[in-house]
Design a protein around this motif. Structure first.
Motif, PDB file in Angstrom:
ATOM      1  N   GLN A 324       0.842  -1.195   0.000  1.00 35.94           N
ATOM      2  CA  GLN A 324       0.000   0.000   0.000  1.00 35.94           C
ATOM      3  C   GLN A 324       0.873   1.238   0.000  1.00 35.94           C
ATOM      4  O   GLN A 324       2.067   1.174   0.267  1.00 35.94           O
ATOM      5  CB  GLN A 324      -0.906   0.003   1.220  1.00 35.94           C
ATOM      6  N   TYR A 325       0.228   2.377  -0.286  1.00 37.99           N
ATOM      7  CA  TYR A 325       1.002   3.617  -0.298  1.00 37.99           C
ATOM      8  C   TYR A 325       0.327   4.642   0.582  1.00 37.99           C
ATOM      9  O   TYR A 325      -0.849   4.520   0.909  1.00 37.99           O
ATOM     10  CB  TYR A 325       1.170   4.131  -1.729  1.00 37.99           C
ATOM     11  N   VAL A 326       1.117   5.621   0.974  1.00 35.20           N
ATOM     12  CA  VAL A 326       0.600   6.731   1.783  1.00 35.20           C
ATOM     13  C   VAL A 326       0.924   8.038   1.078  1.00 35.20           C
ATOM     14  O   VAL A 326       1.827   8.097   0.257  1.00 35.20           O
ATOM     15  CB  VAL A 326       1.233   6.775   3.197  1.00 35.20           C
ATOM     16  N   PHE A 327       0.180   9.069   1.433  1.00 33.85           N
ATOM     17  CA  PHE A 327       0.493  10.411   0.965  1.00 33.85           C
ATOM     18  C   PHE A 327       1.163  11.149   2.115  1.00 33.85           C
ATOM     19  O   PHE A 327       0.687  11.111   3.248  1.00 33.85           O
ATOM     20  CB  PHE A 327      -0.785  11.154   0.562  1.00 33.85           C
ATOM     21  N   LEU A 328       2.269  11.792   1.806  1.00 32.03           N
ATOM     22  CA  LEU A 328       2.987  12.544   2.830  1.00 32.03           C
ATOM     23  C   LEU A 328       2.898  14.029   2.543  1.00 32.03           C
ATOM     24  O   LEU A 328       2.953  14.463   1.393  1.00 32.03           O
ATOM     25  CB  LEU A 328       4.471  12.141   2.863  1.00 32.03           C
ATOM     26  N   HIS A 339       2.381  14.082  -1.482  1.00 31.21           N
ATOM     27  CA  HIS A 339       3.049  13.214  -2.455  1.00 31.21           C
ATOM     28  C   HIS A 339       2.916  11.754  -2.063  1.00 31.21           C
ATOM     29  O   HIS A 339       3.048  11.415  -0.886  1.00 31.21           O
ATOM     30  CB  HIS A 339       4.523  13.593  -2.572  1.00 31.21           C
ATOM     31  N   PRO A 340       2.649  10.866  -3.022  1.00 29.65           N
ATOM     32  CA  PRO A 340       2.473   9.451  -2.686  1.00 29.65           C
ATOM     33  C   PRO A 340       3.800   8.713  -2.607  1.00 29.65           C
ATOM     34  O   PRO A 340       4.691   8.952  -3.417  1.00 29.65           O
ATOM     35  CB  PRO A 340       1.641   8.925  -3.858  1.00 29.65           C
ATOM     36  N   PHE A 341       3.908   7.830  -1.622  1.00 33.06           N
ATOM     37  CA  PHE A 341       5.085   6.975  -1.498  1.00 33.06           C
ATOM     38  C   PHE A 341       4.629   5.594  -1.104  1.00 33.06           C
ATOM     39  O   PHE A 341       3.814   5.438  -0.199  1.00 33.06           O
ATOM     40  CB  PHE A 341       6.052   7.505  -0.434  1.00 33.06           C
ATOM     41  N   THR A 342       5.169   4.590  -1.797  1.00 30.21           N
ATOM     42  CA  THR A 342       4.851   3.219  -1.438  1.00 30.21           C
ATOM     43  C   THR A 342       5.572   2.869  -0.151  1.00 30.21           C
ATOM     44  O   THR A 342       6.718   3.262   0.054  1.00 30.21           O
ATOM     45  CB  THR A 342       5.315   2.258  -2.549  1.00 30.21           C
ATOM     46  N   MET A 343       4.893   2.124   0.694  1.00 28.79           N
ATOM     47  CA  MET A 343       5.537   1.741   1.952  1.00 28.79           C
ATOM     48  C   MET A 343       6.434   0.536   1.723  1.00 28.79           C
ATOM     49  O   MET A 343       6.087  -0.382   0.977  1.00 28.79           O
ATOM     50  CB  MET A 343       4.479   1.431   3.001  1.00 28.79           C
ATOM     51  N   THR A 344       7.578   0.537   2.365  1.00 31.01           N
ATOM     52  CA  THR A 344       8.541  -0.532   2.156  1.00 31.01           C
ATOM     53  C   THR A 344       8.621  -1.466   3.348  1.00 31.01           C
ATOM     54  O   THR A 344       9.437  -2.368   3.366  1.00 31.01           O
ATOM     55  CB  THR A 344       9.942   0.052   1.895  1.00 31.01           C
ATOM     56  N   SER A 345       7.761  -1.242   4.360  1.00 32.05           N
ATOM     57  CA  SER A 345       7.807  -2.129   5.522  1.00 32.05           C
ATOM     58  C   SER A 345       6.679  -3.150   5.396  1.00 32.05           C
ATOM     59  O   SER A 345       5.750  -2.965   4.620  1.00 32.05           O
ATOM     60  CB  SER A 345       7.614  -1.324   6.799  1.00 32.05           C
ATOM     61  N   ALA A 346       6.780  -4.211   6.179  1.00 29.06           N
ATOM     62  CA  ALA A 346       5.735  -5.240   6.148  1.00 29.06           C
ATOM     63  C   ALA A 346       4.705  -4.942   7.239  1.00 29.06           C
ATOM     64  O   ALA A 346       5.027  -4.310   8.240  1.00 29.06           O
ATOM     65  CB  ALA A 346       6.361  -6.605   6.375  1.00 29.06           C
ATOM     66  N   PRO A 347       3.455  -5.404   7.079  1.00 29.39           N
ATOM     67  CA  PRO A 347       2.448  -5.143   8.115  1.00 29.39           C
ATOM     68  C   PRO A 347       2.805  -5.765   9.467  1.00 29.39           C
ATOM     69  O   PRO A 347       2.319  -5.317  10.496  1.00 29.39           O
ATOM     70  CB  PRO A 347       1.173  -5.792   7.568  1.00 29.39           C
ATOM     71  N   SER A 353       7.559   2.226   7.044  1.00 32.38           N
ATOM     72  CA  SER A 353       8.707   2.951   6.494  1.00 32.38           C
ATOM     73  C   SER A 353       8.468   3.290   5.037  1.00 32.38           C
ATOM     74  O   SER A 353       7.725   2.604   4.337  1.00 32.38           O
ATOM     75  CB  SER A 353       9.980   2.104   6.622  1.00 32.38           C
ATOM     76  N   VAL A 354       9.095   4.382   4.623  1.00 30.94           N
ATOM     77  CA  VAL A 354       9.105   4.735   3.200  1.00 30.94           C
ATOM     78  C   VAL A 354      10.546   5.030   2.811  1.00 30.94           C
ATOM     79  O   VAL A 354      11.335   5.523   3.622  1.00 30.94           O
ATOM     80  CB  VAL A 354       8.230   5.964   2.873  1.00 30.94           C
ATOM     81  N   HIS A 355      10.875   4.691   1.555  1.00 25.19           N
ATOM     82  CA  HIS A 355      12.179   5.051   1.015  1.00 25.19           C
ATOM     83  C   HIS A 355      11.936   6.136  -0.023  1.00 25.19           C
ATOM     84  O   HIS A 355      11.238   5.912  -1.006  1.00 25.19           O
ATOM     85  CB  HIS A 355      12.840   3.833   0.340  1.00 25.19           C
ATOM     86  N   ILE A 356      12.501   7.306   0.225  1.00 22.82           N
ATOM     87  CA  ILE A 356      12.246   8.459  -0.649  1.00 22.82           C
ATOM     88  C   ILE A 356      13.508   8.769  -1.434  1.00 22.82           C
ATOM     89  O   ILE A 356      14.558   9.015  -0.850  1.00 22.82           O
ATOM     90  CB  ILE A 356      11.839   9.677   0.199  1.00 22.82           C
ATOM     91  N   VAL A 410      10.302  -1.115  -7.914  1.00 22.89           N
ATOM     92  CA  VAL A 410      10.631  -2.269  -7.085  1.00 22.89           C
ATOM     93  C   VAL A 410      10.182  -2.035  -5.642  1.00 22.89           C
ATOM     94  O   VAL A 410      10.101  -2.969  -4.861  1.00 22.89           O
ATOM     95  CB  VAL A 410      12.155  -2.506  -7.167  1.00 22.89           C
ATOM     96  N   THR A 411       9.844  -0.811  -5.284  1.00 18.87           N
ATOM     97  CA  THR A 411       9.539  -0.460  -3.895  1.00 18.87           C
ATOM     98  C   THR A 411       8.411  -1.266  -3.261  1.00 18.87           C
ATOM     99  O   THR A 411       8.578  -1.761  -2.154  1.00 18.87           O
ATOM    100  CB  THR A 411       9.234   1.044  -3.783  1.00 18.87           C
ATOM    101  N   PRO A 412       7.235  -1.409  -3.899  1.00 16.52           N
ATOM    102  CA  PRO A 412       6.201  -2.187  -3.215  1.00 16.52           C
ATOM    103  C   PRO A 412       6.632  -3.618  -2.958  1.00 16.52           C
ATOM    104  O   PRO A 412       6.152  -4.261  -2.020  1.00 16.52           O
ATOM    105  CB  PRO A 412       5.008  -2.129  -4.176  1.00 16.52           C
TER     106      PRO A 412
END
Lengths: 567, 188
Positions: A324-328, A339-347, A353-356, A410-412
């Motif tokens: 999933q992604y979040v808007f920051l 701005h949208p960023f895909t989350m790189t951590s597991a539930p 976490s996000v990698h920007i 590759v992020t998601p």
């Protein structure tokens, strides 16, 4: 053909239903105005241009209702969650919300053009009739005044300014005309700033101009308030029979069969169509604001190589699914930009976490702010909206998964791979996946060293459990130069790859998809394979075709389903 | 919004305005409206604006996407040199063209849209942007071939050490590979 039905059937069905409703509304209202008795006198002046103006108006009402719905992403997330029972095909439709939004926008643009042209004709003919250019009946109808015991038909009342300017004067002094011009102007500005070229390169212009839709909807609701579409009041006592009286306009009011005809304006209906979606959209924006106000704490801030910033954040009550992604939003950088960023951590982890990556004004400013922070300090206030769902949530449902990540796409998959590993360790029954083929395509490994680190960790853990073939990953480096080839040929006999340090060797150039699909099909002859892509449009088309080509309609054989994630 | 090239948006807006002006003009002429002469002007002005704005300019940063078939228009527009290169000229030109459209209802919308496009072009001109043609890359622009490639190689290609090159008879499956050219059996 069967494969096309599996992959595109529901979308096509929805489009056919939508188009069908549009056509029905157009035809219904066209004949309502073209054949209705109460419009006989109106049609005498305007001809079929009346119906040509009112039919697109009905279609416009319907489409303005629809256009706000696909962009309520929180509402869509809610729907997505409640569709867990109804199968993945239903949920996939919700991923195409932006395409539907654009389609409805095109229809609005087209119908506005037809509506406007018809009204141009209407105004011109009303003007001519008022000037007495047409026949006797027409002039008599236009002369009906707006006073105590007479009601008017022709909304143009002025005759004493230059006849060429009367239409323009009329348009700018009536509610319908003025709102019409303003909202059409807003629509044109919205459309020109939404062209692909502008949207992809200068997102802020697109985003801020798009907010003109507020003026659009405000004007739209008041557009009919002037009630200038006039119909005859057939319930007068005594009744005015137009068939008998149309040739006796001199005798109106003097003979008992023909009292002066009374007219009334149409009740404005647009608000009834759009009020629901407007309220829903307002709730959506309110929800985004509430989420923005919730406190977000920084757990860890890490600068990765090649100007990649990793943020580990904690927020009360925040739960996520994979991919999933979040808007920051960072008010210190820009008050209004999300701005949208895909989350790189597991539930399974207790933070997200996000990698920007450094990719523009906003990200560069964020990275420079973080670089100047002292050790262990909290970062600037951050608003987080989300999480929002994507097709990646469906990864665990497939027995075999082909995951293709191109470049930043590759992020998601970082999130997915981590989650799969956690689920596997806990023997989570929700995990139906038995085999994963992971394809990572990138031009260069800069900015993705963090992902290679993740793969190394997974590789080591899998080896320890003897699960070597659970995850097969193939790395494709599509941009390489002479120095790299020299380094590789000299050290090719080593166990680990010279570029990534992984056991699996890096391939050079693009993958030959036919070979890959053949291999997957051969190794999994009876499975349902889910193909997930996060990458460029061109690759999506290629993979979609391959999925269709290698799928078998026979349910006992391999079937490929294609899922694409996009922003 | 530091990196915005306003000219790109002005171009889209001006092209749209040209089409709207043209449509309004056609309706005015076909319907024989009062003041149809202004509508006829709208048709001519609309066509002119569309022809002028159809070729997209080259972006100063990033890849430029040309519109389909815009090459011949690019050549025509380029021929006018500084008149079409400079955005101040375009801003004032559009402002002047749009004025007669305001005298008749059918062309009023085209007039206002073109006026807005003119303002955006003015913003672009103030920021120092100018129009560059998108031209296809020609043969002469390719980098000259470095001299080392002209001679045949003097060293053999790098090869792995001999123990790697020996045939792996115990693992025939792993040793198999696709040959680009046909190979005859080893006679030794």
């Amino acid at each position: 053909m069967g494969n096309w039905i599996i992959n595109h059937g529901l979308t096509s069905f929805i489009l056919v239903v939508w188009m069908g409703i549009n056509i029905f509304l157009f035809v219904w209202f066209y004949f309502f105005y073209d054949l209705g008795d109460q419009f006989f006198y109106t049609r005498h002046i305007l001809g079929s241009a009346l119906a040509w103006a009112r039919a697109p108006a009905a279609v416009l009402n319907f489409n303005c209702l629809l256009i706000l719905l696909p962009v309520c992403r929180n509402l869509l997330s809610l729907l997505r969650g409640s569709f867990v029972c109804c199968g993945r095909t239903m949920r996939k439709q919700l991923d195409k919300n932006l395409s539907f939004h654009k389609l409805v926008a095109y229809m609005i643009g087209l119908m506005t053009a037809v509506h406007m042209i018809a009204h141009l004709l209407n105004v011109e003919w009303y003007n001519n009739s008022r000037q007495g250019v047409y026949d006797k009946l027409s002039t008599a109808l236009s002369n009906l005044e707006d006073s105590d015991n007479t009601t008017y038909l022709n909304p143009i009342r002025t005759t004493d300014i230059d006849p060429q300017q009367i239409p323009t004067y009329f348009v700018f002094t009536t509610i319908a005309g003025l709102t019409g011009v303003i909202i059409t102007l807003c629509l044109i500005l919205i459309i020109t700033s939404s062209m692909e070229v502008i949207r992809r390169s200068y997102f802020e212009v697109f985003w801020y101009t798009h907010h003109l839709f507020v003026i659009f909807f405000a004007g739209l609701v008041f557009h009919g308030a002037g009630r200038i579409v006039r119909s005859q009041n057939m319930d007068t006592i005594p009744p005015h029979n137009f068939t008998f009286c149309k040739d006796r306009s001199d005798d109106w009011g003097r003979i008992p069969e023909c009292p002066i005809p009374q007219f009334r304006g149409g009740f404005p209906q647009t608000w009834m169509w759009v009020i629901g979606p407007m309220v829903l959209y307002l709730c959506e924006r309110l929800l985004r604001f509430i989420r923005y106000m919730q406190a977000v704490r920084y757990r860890k801030i890490v600068m990765r190589p090649s100007k990649v910033l990793e943020l580990q954040l904690v927020k009360n009550g925040f739960t996520m699914e994979v991919g999933q992604y979040v808007f920051l939003n960072c008010p210190a950088i820009s008050q209004l930009e999300w701005h949208p960023f895909t989350m790189t951590s597991a539930p399974e982890e207790d933070f997200f976490s996000v990698h920007i990556r450094s990719a523009g004004d906003w990200t560069n400013k964020l990275i420079s702010i973080m670089e100047q922070l002292p050790e262990g300090a909290q970062g600037p206030k951050m608003g987080v909206d989300g999480p929002f769902g994507t097709a990646s949530e469906d990864v665990f449902d497939y027995e075999v998964a082909m995951l293709v990540g191109a470049g930043i796409g590759v992020t998601p998959f970082a999130s997915i791979l981590k989650s799969i590993w956690y689920k596997f360790k806990e023997s989570n029954p929700k995990l139906r996946t038995r085999k994963i083929y992971f394809y990572w395509l990138c031009r260069e490994t800069h900015a993705f060293e963090w992902f290679a680190d993740l793969l190394q960790v997974l590789e080591k853990e899998m080896d320890e459990r003897g699960m070597g073939d659970f995850l097969t990953y193939n790395l494709y480096l599509t941009g390489w130069d002479q120095n790299l080839t020299n380094a590789v040929t000299v050290r090719f006999d080593e166990d680990t790859d010279v570029v990534t340090g992984l056991k699996q060797k890096t391939h050079y150039g693009r993958p030959i998809w036919d070979k890959e699909f053949e291999k997957v099909r051969k190794e999994n002859p009876t499975s349902v394979v889910g193909t997930f892509l996060c990458g460029p449009e061109a690759l999506a088309k290629v993979l979609e075709k391959k999925c269709a080509k290698y799928s078998d309609v026979d349910p006992r054989k391999t079937k490929f389903y294609f899922n694409k994630e996009n922003f | 919004m530091g990196k915005i090239e306003w000219a790109m948006w002005a171009n889209e807006q001006a092209l749209a305005s040209g089409l709207i002006l043209l449509t309004g003009g056609i309706v005015g002429v076909a319907g024989q409206f009062r003041g149809w002469q202004f509508a006829a002007y709208g048709v001519a002005a609309g066509v002119f604006v569309c022809l002028l704005e159809y070729p997209r300019g080259k972006r100063s940063k990033g890849t430029s996407v040309a519109r389909t078939g815009q090459y011949c228009f690019t050549v025509c527009v380029k021929a006018f040199g500084p008149l079409t290169r400079n955005y101040y000229v375009r801003a004032f030109l559009h402002a002047a063209i749009c004025v007669p459209g305001g005298f008749m209802l059918a062309t009023v919308l085209g007039c206002v849209c073109l006026g807005i496009a003119s303002l955006i072009y003015l913003a672009a001109a103030i920021r120092g942007e100018h129009w560059e043609p998108i031209l296809p890359r020609t043969e002469t622009q390719r980098k000259p071939v470095p001299p080392s490639i002209k001679n045949p190689p003097s060293n053999p290609p790098p090869r792995p050490p001999p123990e790697m090159r020996r045939k792996r008879v115990d693992d025939l499956e792993g040793a198999a590979y696709d040959n680009p050219i046909p190979v005859t059996a080893n006679e030794y």
